[in-house]
Motif scaffolding. Structure first.
Motif, mmCIF file in Angstrom:
data_model
loop_
_atom_site.group_PDB
_atom_site.id
_atom_site.type_symbol
_atom_site.label_atom_id
_atom_site.label_comp_id
_atom_site.label_asym_id
_atom_site.label_seq_id
_atom_site.Cartn_x
_atom_site.Cartn_y
_atom_site.Cartn_z
ATOM 1 N N GLU A 530 0.846 -1.191 0.000
ATOM 2 C CA GLU A 530 0.000 0.000 0.000
ATOM 3 C C GLU A 530 0.879 1.237 0.000
ATOM 4 O O GLU A 530 2.059 1.196 0.334
ATOM 5 N N THR A 531 0.276 2.354 -0.350
ATOM 6 C CA THR A 531 0.924 3.662 -0.266
ATOM 7 C C THR A 531 0.238 4.461 0.840
ATOM 8 O O THR A 531 -0.982 4.684 0.786
ATOM 9 N N PHE A 532 1.009 4.923 1.825
ATOM 10 C CA PHE A 532 0.434 5.598 2.984
ATOM 11 C C PHE A 532 1.469 6.558 3.546
ATOM 12 O O PHE A 532 2.668 6.443 3.266
ATOM 13 N N PRO A 533 1.052 7.526 4.382
ATOM 14 C CA PRO A 533 2.001 8.510 4.940
ATOM 15 C C PRO A 533 2.988 7.830 5.882
ATOM 16 O O PRO A 533 2.619 7.037 6.741
ATOM 17 N N ALA A 534 4.260 8.184 5.750
ATOM 18 C CA ALA A 534 5.292 7.615 6.610
ATOM 19 C C ALA A 534 5.154 8.077 8.058
ATOM 20 O O ALA A 534 5.582 7.379 8.988
ATOM 21 N N ARG A 535 4.537 9.244 8.291
ATOM 22 C CA ARG A 535 4.412 9.742 9.661
ATOM 23 C C ARG A 535 3.522 8.850 10.512
ATOM 24 O O ARG A 535 3.614 8.890 11.744
ATOM 25 N N LEU A 536 2.640 8.038 9.867
ATOM 26 C CA LEU A 536 1.808 7.130 10.645
ATOM 27 C C LEU A 536 2.659 6.101 11.374
ATOM 28 O O LEU A 536 2.356 5.703 12.504
ATOM 29 N N VAL A 537 3.741 5.642 10.727
ATOM 30 C CA VAL A 537 4.626 4.676 11.368
ATOM 31 C C VAL A 537 5.293 5.312 12.583
ATOM 32 O O VAL A 537 5.400 4.708 13.658
ATOM 33 N N LEU A 538 5.748 6.575 12.437
ATOM 34 C CA LEU A 538 6.382 7.258 13.553
ATOM 35 C C LEU A 538 5.400 7.433 14.701
ATOM 36 O O LEU A 538 5.731 7.218 15.884
ATOM 37 N N ALA A 539 4.166 7.828 14.387
ATOM 38 C CA ALA A 539 3.159 8.055 15.431
ATOM 39 C C ALA A 539 2.828 6.755 16.161
ATOM 40 O O ALA A 539 2.713 6.725 17.396
ATOM 41 N N VAL A 563 5.678 12.833 3.429
ATOM 42 C CA VAL A 563 6.017 12.005 2.286
ATOM 43 C C VAL A 563 5.346 10.652 2.465
ATOM 44 O O VAL A 563 5.175 10.178 3.593
ATOM 45 N N ASN A 564 4.945 10.058 1.354
ATOM 46 C CA ASN A 564 4.294 8.754 1.385
ATOM 47 C C ASN A 564 5.319 7.644 1.130
ATOM 48 O O ASN A 564 6.326 7.845 0.455
ATOM 49 N N VAL A 565 5.009 6.481 1.647
ATOM 50 C CA VAL A 565 5.835 5.309 1.446
ATOM 51 C C VAL A 565 4.982 4.213 0.832
ATOM 52 O O VAL A 565 3.792 4.099 1.138
ATOM 53 N N THR A 566 5.606 3.431 -0.085
ATOM 54 C CA THR A 566 4.895 2.332 -0.750
ATOM 55 C C THR A 566 5.528 1.022 -0.315
ATOM 56 O O THR A 566 6.632 0.675 -0.750
ATOM 57 N N THR A 567 4.817 0.292 0.541
ATOM 58 C CA THR A 567 5.330 -0.988 1.027
ATOM 59 C C THR A 567 4.210 -1.722 1.740
ATOM 60 O O THR A 567 3.052 -1.256 1.730
ATOM 61 N N GLU A 568 4.537 -2.838 2.334
ATOM 62 C CA GLU A 568 3.566 -3.605 3.098
ATOM 63 C C GLU A 568 3.511 -3.020 4.518
ATOM 64 O O GLU A 568 4.500 -3.061 5.254
ATOM 65 N N PRO A 569 2.415 -2.425 4.912
ATOM 66 C CA PRO A 569 2.367 -1.657 6.170
ATOM 67 C C PRO A 569 2.627 -2.507 7.407
ATOM 68 O O PRO A 569 3.320 -2.068 8.317
ATOM 69 N N GLY A 660 30.748 3.784 22.090
ATOM 70 C CA GLY A 660 30.688 5.052 22.801
ATOM 71 C C GLY A 660 30.026 6.163 22.039
ATOM 72 O O GLY A 660 29.878 7.280 22.557
ATOM 73 N N ARG A 661 29.579 5.917 20.792
ATOM 74 C CA ARG A 661 28.991 6.995 19.982
ATOM 75 C C ARG A 661 27.580 6.679 19.527
ATOM 76 O O ARG A 661 27.028 7.349 18.673
ATOM 77 N N GLY A 662 26.979 5.642 20.047
ATOM 78 C CA GLY A 662 25.607 5.317 19.718
ATOM 79 C C GLY A 662 25.463 4.508 18.446
ATOM 80 O O GLY A 662 26.444 4.097 17.826
ATOM 81 N N THR A 663 24.197 4.290 18.047
ATOM 82 C CA THR A 663 23.887 3.446 16.891
ATOM 83 C C THR A 663 22.830 4.122 16.036
ATOM 84 O O THR A 663 21.906 4.756 16.560
ATOM 85 N N CYS A 664 22.967 3.937 14.711
ATOM 86 C CA CYS A 664 21.976 4.457 13.756
ATOM 87 C C CYS A 664 21.554 3.314 12.852
ATOM 88 O O CYS A 664 22.372 2.744 12.127
ATOM 89 N N MET A 665 20.254 2.954 12.921
ATOM 90 C CA MET A 665 19.691 1.918 12.062
ATOM 91 C C MET A 665 18.886 2.607 10.957
ATOM 92 O O MET A 665 18.018 3.441 11.248
ATOM 93 N N ILE A 666 19.166 2.246 9.689
ATOM 94 C CA ILE A 666 18.561 2.949 8.550
ATOM 95 C C ILE A 666 17.823 1.948 7.680
ATOM 96 O O ILE A 666 18.402 0.975 7.206
ATOM 97 N N LEU A 667 16.539 2.210 7.441
ATOM 98 C CA LEU A 667 15.724 1.453 6.494
ATOM 99 C C LEU A 667 15.510 2.290 5.245
ATOM 100 O O LEU A 667 15.046 3.437 5.338
ATOM 101 N N ARG A 668 15.865 1.722 4.074
ATOM 102 C CA ARG A 668 15.585 2.379 2.799
ATOM 103 C C ARG A 668 14.241 1.871 2.298
ATOM 104 O O ARG A 668 14.030 0.663 2.189
ATOM 105 N N LEU A 669 13.318 2.814 1.969
ATOM 106 C CA LEU A 669 11.956 2.449 1.584
ATOM 107 C C LEU A 669 11.584 3.129 0.276
ATOM 108 O O LEU A 669 12.020 4.261 0.012
ATOM 109 N N PRO A 670 10.764 2.474 -0.554
ATOM 110 C CA PRO A 670 10.306 3.115 -1.792
ATOM 111 C C PRO A 670 9.409 4.309 -1.487
ATOM 112 O O PRO A 670 8.546 4.246 -0.618
ATOM 113 N N ARG A 671 9.641 5.349 -2.215
ATOM 114 C CA ARG A 671 8.831 6.564 -2.011
ATOM 115 C C ARG A 671 7.542 6.455 -2.801
ATOM 116 O O ARG A 671 7.542 6.110 -3.985
#
Length: 673
Positions: A530-539, A563-569, A660-671
């Motif tokens: 589906e295509t849906f707003p990415a802010r819903l995942v953050l919320a 921005v919208n994301v196109t993936t399996e919610p 000592g500097r933390g961690t950053c996890m990055i997901l690349r998603l289709p726009r």
């Protein structure tokens, strides 16, 4: 003209086979020819007088010949006869004194021992000379000139029309006479003088002509076959081969007199310049063929430049020979290039063989034949009278055919290899087409399964709609009963009201989801995407982990983007929640940021913490299934599930961390749009 050695006529095929055997070893062939010639001469000699042959026979009276070499610019028979006592017996088995500036005279006594008069042919077996005189001298009678010819005498003006110089001889019964032959020639003094009956001469000349036409016809056929392969092996290579074989055929035809007899009858004097020019052209063409076949320009550039310099010299020599062909220096300039060209060609063939060039073996065989032919001709020219020039020329002509055939085989091997590669490419293309058809069939089967699943989903949707509809009435009744509860216990009523509101939303959502789509909606075969707003995942993540974060004293912030994301919610929510849960439970952080960043054709969902961080070895170990941190109580599937989700097309996953500097996890998603 090897046919004049044996007493019986030979067929074409045995003649060719015998010439091929002679090519194996020059020494054996030469010895055999010498023995045969000496035996023939001994059998045909009656003292100093030669008995003319009878029937379908011939003889070569070398043992009875006497010769005299005179330094003169013209043939003067009377002056030579006056020096009869200076004539010497022939020392060598063949009449050949090498290159002579003057005239060579031969004298032999012949007799018709039969009881009837007859006619014989004196065959010189050469098509061209500078000047030739044949006289019959009988005691008490004036000399009779049987033949006189120079380089400009047309074939039709000769007493016997043939590609060779032939003098007719008439002898009365029992008559005895002397035959005087004078020769001047700038191309050599070889003269295989032969006496033959007319029947024998016709048979011999017919066999010789047939042999030469077979060679030339075969060479023309080789050229036609090579041209037919031009599109596969390349036109430059085929053109060089055709030029060499064509010039070789013309060279043979010119040497045997066919060109001037049938094509240029008015250009008899062009025999020698044509010979020089054709020989130079053959050398240029064969070097060009060798360069292209061995790929010298690509594999051996220095050798290639050396061969090109040799070709340039040959071009200059060829142009000069057209104007200065009468000069001895010009002739030597042409002939001295022959061994260098043969060595250069043989060396190129060796390089091609060492480089494993396709067809190198027959190519090497042809070059070896050229080198052997040049060595043979050099031995004949450097030892005049020891070897038969006519046999050497016949061998040379046959070798031209052999080497041309070897070169064609080399081209054919290359063509077959190219054809094999094309067949493999075609087979690969056919296999690819077959795989495409199989994929198309699999896709059609998948669509059929999709239609079946959709039908099943529509049935489930209808059942959900019916169930949700059935829940509406009990919920209304519960709302009415809340009024009584509210009067007695307002706090409990508030809790029940919230629960009922939640159930109301669930049923309304079920009803809305069960409504059929409009007919104009596009059906997607990728079920669940589906295509849906990415802010819903953050919320959702902030709401889901808010209480846990506050209890642990961790600040959770979100930074969204329109921005919208196109993936399996559901899968995205599962991956994001795993990343946030890991940051809260294992990072030992005080702050966690959940952010979305927009890119041109995709977006990045990042979960960043300020925890203790990880080194690269820990990151690699935690990427595997069931791998857990040292203080983890989970099952170890979190990051593994995230990586599986990131394997979808257009998705990706990256971990960045340092101790000592933390961690950053990055997901690349289709726009989405």
């Amino acid at each position: 003209m090897q046919h004049m050695i044996n007493q019986k006529p030979l067929g074409l095929l045995p003649r060719i086979l015998r010439k091929a055997v002679a090519a194996l070893t020059l020494l054996a062939a030469s010895l055999a020819v010498q023995v045969s010639a000496q035996e023939s001469a001994q059998e045909s000699t009656l003292g100093d007088t030669v008995e003319l042959p009878q029937g379908n026979n011939h003889l070569q009276p070398f043992a009875s010949l006497r010769y005299l070499i005179v330094d003169a610019e013209r043939l003067a028979p009377e002056a030579v006869i006056a020096r009869r006592d200076q004539f010497k017996p022939l020392q060598n088995p063949w009449v050949d004194f090498g290159k002579q500036k003057g005239a060579v005279w031969l004298l032999v006594a012949v007799q018709n021992t039969s009881a009837r008069p007859g006619k014989w042919m004196i065959d010189i077996q050469r098509p061209f000379v500078d000047e030739l005189l044949v006289q019959k001298r009988t005691s008490g009678e004036p000399p009779e000139t049987l033949l006189w010819a120079d380089r400009n005498t047309p074939f039709e003006d000769r007493p016997v029309v043939s590609q060779y110089l032939v003098a007719p001889l008439w002898m009365e019964a029992g008559e005895r006479a002397e035959i005087l032959v004078g020769l001047r020639s700038s191309t050599g003094s070889w003269m295989p003088l032969t006496f033959a009956t007319p029947e024998r001469m016709r048979t011999a000349h017919m066999q010789e002509a047939r042999f030469n036409w077979v060679i030339n016809g075969a060479m023309v056929a080789l050229v036609i076959i090579a041209i037919a392969m031009g599109r596969l092996v390349g036109w430059p290579l085929v053109t060089a081969f055709a030029a060499y074989v064509g010039l070789s055929a013309l060279f043979v035809a010119n040497n045997e007199g066919y060109l001037h007899r049938f094509i240029w009858p008015d250009a008899m004097g062009a025999y020698e310049p044509a010979n020089l020019i054709l020989l130079v052209g053959m050398m240029i063409a064969v070097l060009q063929f060798a360069r292209l076949f061995a790929g010298l320009a690509k594999h051996y550039p220095r050798t290639n430049r050396a061969v090109q310099v040799l070709q340039a010299l040959l071009i200059a020599v060829g142009v000069s020979s057209a104007f200065f062909w009468q000069s001895d220096t010009m002739r030597w300039a042409v002939f001295l290039h022959v061994p260098f060209v043969a060595l250069a060609y043989f060396s190129t063939a060796i390089l091609a063989w060492r480089s494993r060039v396709l067809g190198a073996t027959p190519f090497l065989a042809g070059s070896a034949a050229i080198l052997f032919t040049v060595a043979t001709m050099a031995a004949v020219l450097l030892s005049p009278g020891r070897f038969p020039m006519t046999v050497a020329l016949d061998y040379f002509h046959a070798t031209l055919l052999f080497e041309s055939f070897a070169f064609l085989v080399a081209i054919l091997v290359r063509m077959l290899a190219i054809q094999r590669d094309l067949n493999r490419s075609l087979e690969a293309e056919v296999n690819a087409t077959r795989e495409k058809l199989q994929l198309a069939e699999a896709l059609q089967e998948s669509r059929n399964r999709y239609d079946l699943a959709r039908t099943h989903a529509e049935s489930l949707r209808a059942r959900i709609a019916a169930t949700s509809h059935d829940l509406q009435q009990p919920l209304l009744s519960l709302h009415r009963g809340l009024k009584d509860v509210a009067a007695r216990d307002p706090e409990a009523a508030g809790n029940l009201e919230a629960a009922l509101a939640y159930l109301q939303k669930v049923t309304e959502s079920g009803l809305a989801g069960s409504m059929p789509k409009d007919d104009d909606d596009e059906e997607r075969p990728d079920q669940g995407i589906e295509t849906f707003p990415a802010r819903l995942v953050l919320a959702n993540c902030a709401a889901m982990f808010g209480n846990e974060a506050r209890a642990a004293g961790i600040e959770v912030r979100t930074r969204g983007s329109d921005v919208n994301v196109t993936t399996e919610p559901v899968e995205l929510m599962r991956a994001a929640s795993n990343l946030v849960s890991n940051a809260l439970k294992h990072a030992r952080a005080t702050r966690v940021l959940i952010a979305v960043q927009r890119r041109e054709d995709h977006l990045l969902l990042k979960v960043i913490d300020n925890g203790i961080g990880l080194d690269q070895a820990q990151l690699d170990r935690l990427s595997a299934a069931y791998a857990k941190g040292e203080d983890s109580t989970g099952h170890g599937l979190g990051l593994h599930l995230v990586r599986q989700f990131a394997e979808r097309p257009g998705h990706g996953f990256e971990m960045r961390s340092a101790p000592g500097r933390g961690t950053c996890m990055i997901l690349r998603l289709p726009r989405g749009r």
